[in-house]
Design a protein around this motif. Structure first.
Motif, PDB file in Angstrom:
ATOM      1  N   PHE A 168       0.832  -1.194   0.000  1.00 13.99           N
ATOM      2  CA  PHE A 168       0.000   0.000   0.000  1.00 13.99           C
ATOM      3  C   PHE A 168       0.873   1.253   0.000  1.00 13.99           C
ATOM      4  O   PHE A 168       1.776   1.389   0.820  1.00 13.99           O
ATOM      5  CB  PHE A 168      -0.914   0.003   1.233  1.00 13.99           C
ATOM      6  CG  PHE A 168      -1.942   1.089   1.220  1.00 13.99           C
ATOM      7  CD1 PHE A 168      -3.121   0.932   0.521  1.00 13.99           C
ATOM      8  CD2 PHE A 168      -1.719   2.277   1.900  1.00 13.99           C
ATOM      9  CE1 PHE A 168      -4.066   1.943   0.503  1.00 13.99           C
ATOM     10  CE2 PHE A 168      -2.653   3.291   1.886  1.00 13.99           C
ATOM     11  CZ  PHE A 168      -3.835   3.123   1.189  1.00 13.99           C
ATOM     12  N   PRO A 169       0.619   2.184  -0.938  1.00 16.61           N
ATOM     13  CA  PRO A 169       1.434   3.404  -1.019  1.00 16.61           C
ATOM     14  C   PRO A 169       1.459   4.170   0.302  1.00 16.61           C
ATOM     15  O   PRO A 169       0.448   4.279   0.984  1.00 16.61           O
ATOM     16  CB  PRO A 169       0.716   4.224  -2.099  1.00 16.61           C
ATOM     17  CG  PRO A 169      -0.008   3.223  -2.926  1.00 16.61           C
ATOM     18  CD  PRO A 169      -0.431   2.148  -1.971  1.00 16.61           C
ATOM     19  N   ALA A 170       2.641   4.659   0.653  1.00 15.71           N
ATOM     20  CA  ALA A 170       2.872   5.472   1.847  1.00 15.71           C
ATOM     21  C   ALA A 170       2.968   4.641   3.120  1.00 15.71           C
ATOM     22  O   ALA A 170       3.235   5.167   4.185  1.00 15.71           O
ATOM     23  CB  ALA A 170       1.805   6.548   2.004  1.00 15.71           C
ATOM     24  N   ILE A 171       2.726   3.327   3.023  1.00 11.49           N
ATOM     25  CA  ILE A 171       2.947   2.444   4.167  1.00 11.49           C
ATOM     26  C   ILE A 171       4.086   1.489   3.849  1.00 11.49           C
ATOM     27  O   ILE A 171       5.013   1.317   4.638  1.00 11.49           O
ATOM     28  CB  ILE A 171       1.677   1.646   4.527  1.00 11.49           C
ATOM     29  CG1 ILE A 171       0.588   2.603   5.002  1.00 11.49           C
ATOM     30  CG2 ILE A 171       1.978   0.625   5.616  1.00 11.49           C
ATOM     31  CD1 ILE A 171      -0.689   1.914   5.416  1.00 11.49           C
ATOM     32  N   PHE A 172       4.024   0.848   2.667  1.00 16.89           N
ATOM     33  CA  PHE A 172       5.058  -0.092   2.247  1.00 16.89           C
ATOM     34  C   PHE A 172       5.887   0.490   1.102  1.00 16.89           C
ATOM     35  O   PHE A 172       5.362   1.210   0.249  1.00 16.89           O
ATOM     36  CB  PHE A 172       4.434  -1.409   1.779  1.00 16.89           C
ATOM     37  CG  PHE A 172       3.897  -2.251   2.900  1.00 16.89           C
ATOM     38  CD1 PHE A 172       4.717  -3.127   3.597  1.00 16.89           C
ATOM     39  CD2 PHE A 172       2.562  -2.163   3.261  1.00 16.89           C
ATOM     40  CE1 PHE A 172       4.219  -3.898   4.622  1.00 16.89           C
ATOM     41  CE2 PHE A 172       2.051  -2.935   4.291  1.00 16.89           C
ATOM     42  CZ  PHE A 172       2.889  -3.805   4.979  1.00 16.89           C
ATOM     43  N   CYS A 173       7.146   0.134   1.079  1.00 18.27           N
ATOM     44  CA  CYS A 173       7.983   0.460  -0.071  1.00 18.27           C
ATOM     45  C   CYS A 173       7.511  -0.369  -1.266  1.00 18.27           C
ATOM     46  O   CYS A 173       6.957  -1.454  -1.085  1.00 18.27           O
ATOM     47  CB  CYS A 173       9.444   0.110   0.214  1.00 18.27           C
ATOM     48  SG  CYS A 173      10.176   1.024   1.567  1.00 18.27           S
ATOM     49  N   PRO A 174       7.740   0.095  -2.487  1.00 21.17           N
ATOM     50  CA  PRO A 174       7.440  -0.739  -3.652  1.00 21.17           C
ATOM     51  C   PRO A 174       8.205  -2.059  -3.571  1.00 21.17           C
ATOM     52  O   PRO A 174       9.317  -2.113  -3.044  1.00 21.17           O
ATOM     53  CB  PRO A 174       7.925   0.115  -4.825  1.00 21.17           C
ATOM     54  CG  PRO A 174       7.825   1.513  -4.331  1.00 21.17           C
ATOM     55  CD  PRO A 174       8.193   1.440  -2.878  1.00 21.17           C
TER      56      PRO A 174
END
Length: 286
Positions: A168-174
């Protein structure tokens, strides 16, 4: 007739999918094809590997700790960094490596290394390559009539597939895989109904979550969750139209990372199926 099921993302609420699967099994409704996005992929992958809904519930509770360690701080900071085009993997964001390792270990117990090794049923997991702005599908079966076979990936480990779909963007890195940088599949396809149909499903049940109402007592995470639900359901409008039945689960203001409501969410999923059981059966078997 083959019955498919498509599970939406929804953070911790994803455990409700396990409750729904348990209720379907208890009422002799067999699932032949499964797909899931983000937290839906966590449940879908385990089910496709042959784990029972109740065991999925136990495993999900265990691995939810990987998400539970995150607070709202990194979310807000992460969004700010995305807006300012700063480096994605800032301090405070999760890599998701622990989740990947945990799922790979669970898969190995079934003799499964890559998603292509799964034989129990077709499985589809969407993710988005943030660099290419393109959706990819992790699957154990490439549809015969697909026009773009490069869109499908079968040689990725189960752990990395669910990690990628859940980043999830802003929680996990790509999540890096070969030349790709994957983010949460819900960015483009929060409920993979169409991909489940491509796998040969004659009837598809789509499961999503009701957007909670906002009032004067709502806090920042309530607003974030409602925003995500509205966005996810809007993105999936066309996909949902292709489903034969939409089961919308109400989870009583369960936050994205609200682990205290895991047990309740499992029960919400179970009860949602029971409340709609006759209609589900009439649609599937008419």
């Amino acid at each position: 007739m083959k019955v498919g099921i498509a599970l939406s993302g929804g953070g911790i609420r994803g455990i409700a999918h396990a409750g729904a699967l348990k209720a379907l099994e208890d009422n002799q409704i067999q699932i032949d094809i499964i797909g899931g996005t983000s937290s839906g992929s966590l449940v879908a992958s385990l089910y496709a590997m042959g784990y029972s809904p109740y065991y999925i519930y136990i495993l999900f509770k265990r691995y939810a700790k990987e998400l539970a360690e995150i607070n709202s701080g990194p979310i807000i900071t992460g969004i700010g960094n995305f807006m300012m085009n700063k480096k994605v993997c800032i301090a405070g964001l999760k890599t998701g490596e622990n989740l990947e390792k945990a799922y790979d270990n669970v898969a190995i117990k079934k003799g499964i290394k890559t998603i292509g090794d799964i034989t129990k049923m077709p499985l589809v997991i969407p993710s988005v390559d943030v660099k290419a702005s393109k959706e990819y599908i992790f699957t154990n079966k490439i549809p015969l009539d697909c026009k773009d076979k490069t869109q499908y990936i079968t040689d990725i480990s189960v752990g990395k597939a669910v990690r990628a779909s859940s980043s999830f963007p802003a929680i996990f890195c790509p999540c890096s895989f070969k030349k790709h940088q994957f983010l949460d599949g819900g960015v483009l396809d929060n409920i993979p109904v169409l991909e489940v149909k491509k796998q040969g499903a004659d009837k598809v049940i789509a499961i999503n979550f009701k957007a909670d109402d906002i009032n004067e007592e709502s806090h920042i995470m309530d607003i974030v969750m409602r925003t995500l639900d509205i966005m996810g359901n809007k993105i999936s409008e066309e996909s949902l139209k292709q489903s034969d039945f939409i089961l919308t689960i109400e989870t009583d203001k369960t936050g994205l990372l609200d682990t205290e409501k895991l047990d309740k969410c499992y029960e919400y999923g179970y009860q949602a199926v029971l409340q709609n059981l006759e209609q589900i059966k009439s649609i599937l078997y008419k």
